[in-house]
Design an enzyme around this catalytic site. Structure first.
Site, short mmCIF file in Angstrom:
data_model
loop_
_atom_site.label_atom_id
_atom_site.label_comp_id
_atom_site.label_asym_id
_atom_site.label_seq_id
_atom_site.Cartn_x
_atom_site.Cartn_y
_atom_site.Cartn_z
N ASP A 148 48.82 20.81 82.14
CA ASP A 148 50.21 19.93 81.75
C ASP A 148 50.18 18.70 82.47
OD1 ASP A 148 52.83 19.28 81.56
OD2 ASP A 148 53.37 20.89 82.92
N ASP A 188 63.50 22.32 78.24
CA ASP A 188 62.81 21.77 79.34
C ASP A 188 63.59 20.47 79.94
OD1 ASP A 188 60.84 20.48 80.58
OD2 ASP A 188 59.21 20.53 79.04
N LYS A 233 53.31 8.27 81.07
CA LYS A 233 53.48 9.19 79.83
C LYS A 233 54.33 8.63 78.76
CE LYS A 233 54.16 13.97 78.23
NZ LYS A 233 54.09 15.32 79.06
N GLU A 292 54.20 21.68 74.06
CA GLU A 292 54.71 22.16 75.34
C GLU A 292 55.50 23.42 75.22
OE1 GLU A 292 56.35 18.77 77.21
OE2 GLU A 292 54.41 17.55 77.68
#
Ligand code: ADP
Ligand code: MG
Length: 617
Positions: free
Chosen positions: A20, A203, A82, A181
């Site tokens: 992850d 999330d 990211k 994800e």
């Protein structure tokens, strides 16, 4: 279970891990005999902060040591990279305003970040995080780790996915698969064991909020819709607490700490610590000892919840929008999966439960669930997990209508998405100015048996003799399953496109039925397709012959050759309606033979004409 089983146990030297690669934190996991398990680092820590720092001796370090350096060497340290993966400077202006990224002057399409006196691309920075995870895994497993499954947000586009793969390669990892994800989180909960269902994955991490709605059917996860807010997360909660603490310090110490970056960072840590405790206990202490002074304050959950209620509320609008995009009501959601550290907050859990009218899954550690799912996928690829799984795929083929009412498929069923395909088509009629693009879905060969998704005209193409125009048709399914079809006249560059959501309005049963029907009718369909294609070809050659019979070359031909051509034409016309494509093709071939000399003569006449300077049509 087959009769022969080959045991690769010891001979398979490299282990496949699941990673992850998060905005704030990253984790690596592995599938062992008992199931997926997070791999600790040498100090027993599971979470590797996605923070990278350049040491004075020119090495990139990642994780906890880099996070420490954020305090003392902020100009050599970077986090949240990211956000920049696979993007150009123009795409990230908002991020540059909100985060202390130092962009090198020579950045343009490729972003370069300045750390101390050197520059690095976002994939290079991410590679440092991946390298740390790889090292941790190798130490724990006692074996080289060269292959990985890495997770990405469901909304990541091709470039962002590619950048993630590049980061893997730079870290010495072959990225066997990128998994969305939310799909990974669902796998961690074993939801693939359900026959079917609709899953919402909520999330809420450090700096981002994502909501995804997935449909599961027979082990296939399809992303129905995604939404979220790329600037909403635990950081916003931290900032609310930090503001209160800074005001306290200001009044208690008579000192403005806001300009002291180390002081602010330390106070930030103190409020984060208190926030995280408040998820488990009714009150927590914010504590700072700095430059010989101390600050303390108790905060209880009631005050905390009043403070953060607007932040939690901000996650609900994207959830409603996502439901609307998926054309679903909250009652139609079968399972809700909680991901991200901020979903530990009780107020978040109750808000989600109220919205979806379902108790969300919180049994697994929300920081770990994505990595655990990546490990499950790694196990599947390694052959450690027996279930055959297809992830994030298109359930039905997609194509366009071509001559004769036949479907020409560009993207085949079960292709992993995102996917793209380009094919070149041509015109059927001389001087054609418009081309109708008819987008179809389904497994059958003929247009009449397929599902029509969209139609549009590519207008004003350059008129050309039939068969000479070049129309490029490009199909692109993005990570959200949105199909974009573009038709382009290769000569003029003129293009036209349409966007459709292929899964809309189709129930699982309909998808099933369409696939089953294609199996049942496979032979019949193929025969019909061959006949139609033969007739299209017959039309073409009959038209071309008719045209040739008006030329000078025709008049110059010996009478018996002209008679032979007429006869071959009549033969073809007489079998045109045959249901056996071989009969039609045979007569096409005969007419082809008969007209060979005529075609050659016409060419010569044309060349002669061109040499004389007259216009050739
Ligand atoms: P990301 O996916 O963005 O990398 P994570 O899922 O690791 O982020 O979540 C990190 C966030 O979760 C941080 O803001 C952290 O403070 C928050 N968090 C972690 N544990 C708790 C907790 N017990 N209570 C509240 N928030 C928490
Ligand atoms: Mg995350």
């Amino acid at each position: 279970m087959g009769t022969f089983q080959i045991d690769f146990g010891e001979s398979r030297k490299s282990k496949i891990v699941g990673i992850d690669l998060g905005t704030t934190n990253s984790l690596v996991a592995y599938m062992d005999l008992t199931g997926p398990r997070i791999i600790d680092d040498a100090e027993g820590r599971k979470i590797v902060p996605s923070t990278v720092s350049l040491t004075p001796d020119g090495k990139l370090v990642a994780g906890e040591p880099a996070k420490e350096l954020l305090l003392t060497a902020p100009d050599r340290t970077v986090y949240s990279v990211k956000r920049l993966m696979g993007r150009g400077v123009a795409d990230v202006q908002e991020e540059l305003k909100l985060f202390p990224f130092r962009i090198a002057e020579d950045s343009d399409s490729v972003i370069k970040l300045r750390l101390g006196d050197r520059t690095f691309t976002p994939p290079e920075i991410s590679a440092a995080v991946l390298k740390q995870l790889k090292e941790n895994a190798e130490a724990a497993l006692g074996a080289p780790v060269t292959e990985a499954v890495i997770t990405v947000p469901a909304y990541f586009n091709d470039a962002q996915r590619q950048a993630t793969k590049d980061a893997g390669r730079l870290a010495g990892l072959e990225v066997l698969r990128l998994v969305n994800e939310p799909t990974a989180a669902s796998l961690a909960y074993g939801l693939d064991k359900r026959k079917d269902g609709v899953i919402a994955v909520y999330d809420f991490g450090g700096g981002t909020f994502d909501i995804s709605i997935l449909r599961l059917h027979d082990g296939i996860f399809e992303v129905l819709a995604t939404n979220g807010d790329t600037h909403l997360g635990g950081d916003d909660i931290d900032n609310l607490l930090l503001r209160i603490a800074l005001e306290d310090v200001q009044s208690e110490w008579s000192e403005d700490l806001t300009a002291d970056s180390e002081g602010v960072q330390r106070l930030r840590r103190a409020v984060i610590h208190a926030k995280e405790e408040l998820s488990f206990v009714p009150q927590a202490r914010i504590e700072l000892a700095y430059k010989g002074k101390t600050y303390q304050r108790m905060i209880d959950r009631e005050l905390f919840e009043r403070l953060i209620a607007p932040v939690v509320e901000r996650t609900l609008a994207p959830c409603r929008a996502c439901l609307a995009d998926a054309k679903l009501t909250p009652e139609q959601i079968d399972e809700v999966v909680m991901v991200g550290g901020s979903t530990r907050i009780p107020l978040v859990r109750s808000a989600v439960e109220r919205l979806f009218k379902t108790k969300p899954h919180t049994e697994l550690n929300p920081d770990e669930v994505v990595a655990l799912g990546a490990a499950v996928q790694a196990g599947i690829l390694a052959g450690d997990v027996e279930d055959k799984l297809l992830l994030d795929v298109t359930p039905l083929s997609l194509g366009i209508e071509t001559m004769g009412g036949v479907v020409s498929k560009l993207i085949h069923r079960n292709s992993t998405i995102p996917a793209s395909a380009t094919e070149t088509f041509t015109t059927a009629v001389d001087g054609q100015r418009n081309v109708l693009i008819h987008v179809l879905q389904g497994e059958r060969e003929l247009v009449k048996d397929a599902r029509s998704l969209a139609r549009f005209d590519l207008k004003d193409i350059q008129p050309m003799p039939a068969g000479l125009a070049r129309i490029e048709v490009r199909f692109l399914i993005d990570a959200n399953g949105i199909l974009n079809v573009t038709a382009r006249d290769a000569r003029t560059g003129k293009e036209q496109s349409v966007e459709v959501k292929p899964s809309y309005g189709l129930t699982e049963e309909q998808v099933e039925a369409m696939i089953q029907e294609s199996f049942d009718k496979a032979e019949e369909d193929l025969r019909e397709r061959q006949v139609r294609e033969a007739r299209v070809e017959a039309d073409n050659i009959l038209a071309a012959t008719g045209k040739a019979q008006k030329s000078d070359a025709w008049k110059e031909m010996p009478a018996e050759e002209r008679a032979a051509i007429d006869a071959a034409k009549r033969d073809l016309e007489s079998v045109y309606n045959s249901s056996d494509h071989r009969v039609i093709n045979e007569k096409i071939e005969a007419l082809n033979q008969a007209t060979r000399q005529l075609a050659e003569n016409m060419m010569n006449t044309a060349v002669r004409g061109a040499l004389k300077g007259t216009k050739v049509d």
